[in-house]
Design a protein around this motif. Structure first.
Motif, PDB file in Angstrom:
ATOM      1  N   UNK A 276       0.846  -1.194   0.000  1.00 33.98           N
ATOM      2  CA  UNK A 276       0.000   0.000   0.000  1.00 33.98           C
ATOM      3  C   UNK A 276       0.879   1.241   0.000  1.00 33.98           C
ATOM      4  N   UNK A 277       0.426   2.323  -0.657  1.00 31.97           N
ATOM      5  CA  UNK A 277       1.218   3.553  -0.636  1.00 31.97           C
ATOM      6  C   UNK A 277       1.433   4.018   0.799  1.00 31.97           C
ATOM      7  N   UNK A 278       2.624   4.458   1.078  1.00 32.54           N
ATOM      8  CA  UNK A 278       2.971   4.917   2.418  1.00 32.54           C
ATOM      9  C   UNK A 278       2.882   6.432   2.495  1.00 32.54           C
ATOM     10  N   UNK A 279       2.407   6.968   3.621  1.00 32.15           N
ATOM     11  CA  UNK A 279       2.401   8.420   3.770  1.00 32.15           C
ATOM     12  C   UNK A 279       3.815   8.973   3.717  1.00 32.15           C
ATOM     13  N   UNK A 280       3.985  10.186   3.183  1.00 30.26           N
ATOM     14  CA  UNK A 280       5.323  10.761   3.137  1.00 30.26           C
ATOM     15  C   UNK A 280       5.856  11.023   4.538  1.00 30.26           C
ATOM     16  N   UNK A 281       7.161  11.008   4.657  1.00 26.66           N
ATOM     17  CA  UNK A 281       7.758  11.304   5.955  1.00 26.66           C
ATOM     18  C   UNK A 281       7.478  12.760   6.316  1.00 26.66           C
ATOM     19  N   UNK A 282       7.734  13.107   7.561  1.00 27.94           N
ATOM     20  CA  UNK A 282       7.437  14.462   8.023  1.00 27.94           C
ATOM     21  C   UNK A 282       8.166  15.526   7.216  1.00 27.94           C
ATOM     22  N   UNK A 283       9.399  15.256   6.808  1.00 30.95           N
ATOM     23  CA  UNK A 283      10.148  16.259   6.044  1.00 30.95           C
ATOM     24  C   UNK A 283       9.639  16.368   4.613  1.00 30.95           C
ATOM     25  N   UNK A 284       8.975  15.327   4.107  1.00 32.71           N
ATOM     26  CA  UNK A 284       8.446  15.361   2.741  1.00 32.71           C
ATOM     27  C   UNK A 284       6.993  15.813   2.697  1.00 32.71           C
ATOM     28  N   UNK A 285       6.329  15.898   3.857  1.00 33.75           N
ATOM     29  CA  UNK A 285       4.922  16.280   3.902  1.00 33.75           C
ATOM     30  C   UNK A 285       4.753  17.751   3.487  1.00 33.75           C
ATOM     31  N   UNK A 286       3.618  18.030   2.878  1.00 32.43           N
ATOM     32  CA  UNK A 286       3.306  19.389   2.430  1.00 32.43           C
ATOM     33  C   UNK A 286       2.437  20.091   3.467  1.00 32.43           C
ATOM     34  N   UNK A 287       2.626  21.383   3.618  1.00 28.44           N
ATOM     35  CA  UNK A 287       1.839  22.159   4.574  1.00 28.44           C
ATOM     36  C   UNK A 287       0.398  22.347   4.095  1.00 28.44           C
ATOM     37  N   UNK A 288       0.210  22.396   2.765  1.00 29.82           N
ATOM     38  CA  UNK A 288      -1.135  22.543   2.196  1.00 29.82           C
ATOM     39  C   UNK A 288      -1.169  21.851   0.841  1.00 29.82           C
ATOM     40  N   UNK A 289      -2.362  21.638   0.358  1.00 33.40           N
ATOM     41  CA  UNK A 289      -2.516  21.001  -0.945  1.00 33.40           C
ATOM     42  C   UNK A 289      -2.106  22.000  -2.026  1.00 33.40           C
TER      43      UNK A 289
ATOM     44  N   UNK B 143      -1.722   5.969 -11.891  1.00 30.26           N
ATOM     45  CA  UNK B 143      -2.827   5.938 -10.923  1.00 30.26           C
ATOM     46  C   UNK B 143      -2.557   4.879  -9.859  1.00 30.26           C
ATOM     47  N   UNK B 144      -2.067   3.724 -10.283  1.00 32.64           N
ATOM     48  CA  UNK B 144      -1.729   2.671  -9.315  1.00 32.64           C
ATOM     49  C   UNK B 144      -0.589   3.122  -8.409  1.00 32.64           C
ATOM     50  N   UNK B 145       0.391   3.807  -8.991  1.00 32.28           N
ATOM     51  CA  UNK B 145       1.519   4.308  -8.202  1.00 32.28           C
ATOM     52  C   UNK B 145       1.048   5.274  -7.107  1.00 32.28           C
TER      53      UNK B 145
END
Length: 141
Positions: free
Chosen positions: A7-20, A105-107
């Motif tokens: 399953x796709x994994x959530x990005x790490x904290x440093x890769x996370x975005x503050x907003x869409x 899309x699968x990625x």
């Protein structure tokens, strides 16, 4: 590689975005519309990060191309004008673009089976969680 993909994994904290993020300006109108449709869902599910923006851009670009090829095929017809009546090349381009859209899309985890949505008639896992590794026929859809 056979078997289920992880399953796709959530990005790490440093890769996370503050907003869409908004769609890039260079995307086609169809690609921008697809970005506006998919990015908020990916962001909400914490799957959109700095490391996945390029994949989303490529997915949206391929989707925009797919829609454009469909329009071209609808306008020109299956066979091109001329004495030989050659098949319209847009048909081949549609197949190639559709393949790319499906792969990206699968990625990104955009299919219903990636989001954990079960199709009609698909048995629900038992209460004890023993069905996690069972065959999922919705993967073939």
């Amino acid at each position: 590689m056979k078997g289920r993909k992880a399953a796709p994994q959530p990005p790490s904290d440093e890769a996370a975005l503050a907003r869409c993020p908004a769609p890039p300006r260079w995307l086609s109108p169809y690609a921008k519309a697809e970005w506006r449709r998919q990015a908020p869902d990916l962001y909400r599910r914490r799957l959109l990060g700095v490391d996945t923006l390029g994949v989303l851009e490529t997915y949206c670009t391929a989707y925009g191309m797919l829609r454009s090829y469909h329009e071209r095929l609808a306008a020109d017809g299956i066979m091109t004008e001329g004495a030989e009546g050659k098949p319209n090349q847009a048909a081949k381009m549609i197949l190639a673009a559709a393949r790319e859209v499906r792969l990206y899309a699968a990625e990104l985890g955009l299919g219903p089976h990636r989001r954990g949505v079960r199709g009609a008639g698909t048995p629900k896992p038992d209460e004890k969680g023993g069905d996690d590794d069972a065959w999922d026929p919705s993967l073939l859809a």
